[in-house]
Design a protein around this motif. Structure first.
Motif, mmCIF file in Angstrom:
data_model
loop_
_atom_site.group_PDB
_atom_site.id
_atom_site.type_symbol
_atom_site.label_atom_id
_atom_site.label_comp_id
_atom_site.label_asym_id
_atom_site.label_seq_id
_atom_site.Cartn_x
_atom_site.Cartn_y
_atom_site.Cartn_z
ATOM 1 N N ALA A 179 52.980 18.666 58.138
ATOM 2 C CA ALA A 179 52.678 17.940 59.380
ATOM 3 C C ALA A 179 52.180 16.519 59.086
ATOM 4 N N ASP A 180 51.489 16.356 57.973
ATOM 5 C CA ASP A 180 50.917 15.043 57.655
ATOM 6 C C ASP A 180 51.755 14.264 56.636
ATOM 7 N N SER A 181 53.063 14.537 56.610
ATOM 8 C CA SER A 181 53.895 13.809 55.635
ATOM 9 C C SER A 181 54.527 12.568 56.265
ATOM 10 N N VAL A 182 54.864 11.626 55.414
ATOM 11 C CA VAL A 182 55.552 10.405 55.855
ATOM 12 C C VAL A 182 57.047 10.629 55.638
ATOM 13 N N LEU A 183 57.849 10.424 56.677
ATOM 14 C CA LEU A 183 59.296 10.668 56.568
ATOM 15 C C LEU A 183 60.025 9.459 55.982
ATOM 16 N N ILE A 184 60.880 9.723 55.007
ATOM 17 C CA ILE A 184 61.766 8.678 54.483
ATOM 18 C C ILE A 184 63.198 9.188 54.633
ATOM 19 N N ASP A 185 63.951 8.593 55.538
ATOM 20 C CA ASP A 185 65.353 8.985 55.742
ATOM 21 C C ASP A 185 66.220 8.037 54.909
ATOM 22 N N THR A 186 66.872 8.581 53.896
ATOM 23 C CA THR A 186 67.607 7.728 52.955
ATOM 24 C C THR A 186 69.099 7.593 53.290
ATOM 25 N N THR A 187 69.513 8.123 54.462
ATOM 26 C CA THR A 187 70.949 8.101 54.793
ATOM 27 C C THR A 187 71.550 6.703 54.611
ATOM 28 N N HIS A 188 70.855 5.701 55.145
ATOM 29 C CA HIS A 188 71.407 4.342 55.082
ATOM 30 C C HIS A 188 70.584 3.427 54.182
ATOM 31 N N LEU A 189 69.803 4.003 53.297
ATOM 32 C CA LEU A 189 68.953 3.169 52.432
ATOM 33 C C LEU A 189 69.478 3.146 51.000
ATOM 34 N N THR A 190 69.349 1.996 50.346
ATOM 35 C CA THR A 190 69.603 1.981 48.899
ATOM 36 C C THR A 190 68.404 2.666 48.266
ATOM 37 N N ILE A 191 68.556 3.034 47.000
ATOM 38 C CA ILE A 191 67.446 3.717 46.345
ATOM 39 C C ILE A 191 66.234 2.777 46.230
ATOM 40 N N ASP A 192 66.501 1.475 45.993
ATOM 41 C CA ASP A 192 65.382 0.522 45.892
ATOM 42 C C ASP A 192 64.617 0.445 47.216
ATOM 43 N N ALA A 193 65.359 0.433 48.325
ATOM 44 C CA ALA A 193 64.702 0.351 49.634
ATOM 45 C C ALA A 193 63.890 1.619 49.905
ATOM 46 N N ALA A 194 64.438 2.760 49.489
ATOM 47 C CA ALA A 194 63.712 4.025 49.690
ATOM 48 C C ALA A 194 62.433 4.042 48.855
ATOM 49 N N VAL A 195 62.531 3.557 47.620
ATOM 50 C CA VAL A 195 61.352 3.527 46.747
ATOM 51 C C VAL A 195 60.299 2.563 47.319
ATOM 52 N N LYS A 197 59.729 1.958 50.438
ATOM 53 C CA LYS A 197 59.046 2.657 51.539
ATOM 54 C C LYS A 197 58.027 3.639 50.989
ATOM 55 N N ALA A 198 58.433 4.345 49.949
ATOM 56 C CA ALA A 198 57.528 5.330 49.348
ATOM 57 C C ALA A 198 56.292 4.633 48.789
ATOM 58 N N ARG A 199 56.522 3.514 48.115
ATOM 59 C CA ARG A 199 55.375 2.789 47.536
ATOM 60 C C ARG A 199 54.456 2.264 48.625
ATOM 61 N N ALA A 200 55.031 1.841 49.747
ATOM 62 C CA ALA A 200 54.204 1.339 50.856
ATOM 63 C C ALA A 200 53.292 2.459 51.358
ATOM 64 N N ALA A 201 53.832 3.674 51.417
ATOM 65 C CA ALA A 201 53.023 4.812 51.890
ATOM 66 C C ALA A 201 51.890 5.099 50.905
ATOM 67 N N VAL A 202 52.189 5.046 49.615
ATOM 68 C CA VAL A 202 51.156 5.320 48.601
ATOM 69 C C VAL A 202 50.106 4.195 48.616
ATOM 70 N N ASP A 203 50.580 2.949 48.696
ATOM 71 C CA ASP A 203 49.642 1.817 48.682
ATOM 72 C C ASP A 203 48.708 1.866 49.895
ATOM 73 N N ALA A 204 49.226 2.345 51.034
ATOM 74 C CA ALA A 204 48.379 2.445 52.227
ATOM 75 C C ALA A 204 47.237 3.431 51.974
ATOM 76 N N VAL A 205 47.538 4.525 51.301
ATOM 77 C CA VAL A 205 46.491 5.518 51.001
ATOM 78 C C VAL A 205 45.493 4.952 49.990
ATOM 79 N N ILE A 206 46.009 4.239 48.990
ATOM 80 C CA ILE A 206 45.105 3.644 47.989
ATOM 81 C C ILE A 206 44.162 2.657 48.695
#
Ligand code: DC
Length: 215
Positions: A179-195, A197-206
């Motif tokens: 329930a508390d996860s951040v969704l990353i939909d990679t259908t139209h994302l390059t791997i760099d763009a997906a990463v 987004k993931a880093r933004a989520a981690v940096d927000a928690v830090i």
């Protein structure tokens, strides 16, 4: 810091996990390998897939060094993994190993299907990575074709749907977004763009943690 990454097959979660582990200097466990190795070992030993105790025994005596990546990445290994992953005794046998890995002093990145819900429900960051069936099947099909597997794209789509279905509907630790996860939909994302987004989520928690602990 524990980063839990769950999601569907070929959604890009493994690549995101490896890149985050390098970026933040955390150890990484691809928990799907545990299930794949259990499935391959059970096939090699001729274990009956209807015998939960025998499958759990295989999981408990697993030595991951016995398997190379090529053996674990075949379509057959994936199917076997999905079957053993539906057996509660197998999941129980592999649970402590995963928790111990997550609880190492610096923390870790783990990717799988039930990391944010069962293995590490208190993870600092939870990501749910997904993409359309067609995008995922095409990715996995290309990967397997390059390795010489002769599977049609339609067969790959059918296999993927079957595995999604089994992973989602099993009674024990079904594949579901926390329930508390951040969704990353990679259908139209390059791997760099997906990463990114993931880093933004981690940096927000830090940043939140730094704020809470004060100056
Ligand atoms: O991510 P993968 O394709 O390597 O996973 C192989 C199988 O193992 C997949 O069908 C789902 C299962 N699995 C699981 O049930 N729980 C995990 N934490 C990781 C994988």
């Amino acid at each position: 810091m524990i980063i839990a990454i769950d999601g569907t097959l070929a959604s890009g979660k493994g690549t995101i996990a490896r890149r985050l582990s390098r970026w933040y200097g955390l150890a990484h466990m691809d928990t799907g390998r545990l299930y794949r190795a259990t499935g391959v070992a059970a096939l090699n030993k001729g274990v009956n897939f209807e015998n939960p105790a025998a499958l759990a025994e295989v999981a408990l005596s697993l030595d991951l060094n016995d398997y190379d990546e090529d053996q674990l990445r075949t379509a057959e290994a994936g199917q076997a993994a999905s079957k053993v992953a539906a057996v509660p005794a197998v999941r129980a046998a592999l649970l402590e190993l995963q928790r111990a890995f997550a609880n190492q002093p610096k923390g870790a990145v783990l990717d799988g299907r039930d990391i944010g819900t069962v293995v590490c429900p208190d993870a600092d960051v939870k990501l749910w990575v997904d993409a359309s069936v067609e995008a995922r099947a095409t990715r996995r099909w290309k990967e397997l074709s390059e390795k010489g597997e002769t599977l049609s794209l339609d067969e790959m789509i059918a296999q993927l749907k079957e595995r999604d279905e089994r992973d989602r509907n099993r009674s024990d630790a079904p594949m579901v977004a926390a329930a508390d996860s951040v969704l990353i939909d990679t259908t139209h994302l390059t791997i760099d763009a997906a990463v990114d987004k993931a880093r933004a989520a981690v940096d927000a928690v830090i940043a939140q943690k730094a704020e809470r602990s004060g100056p």
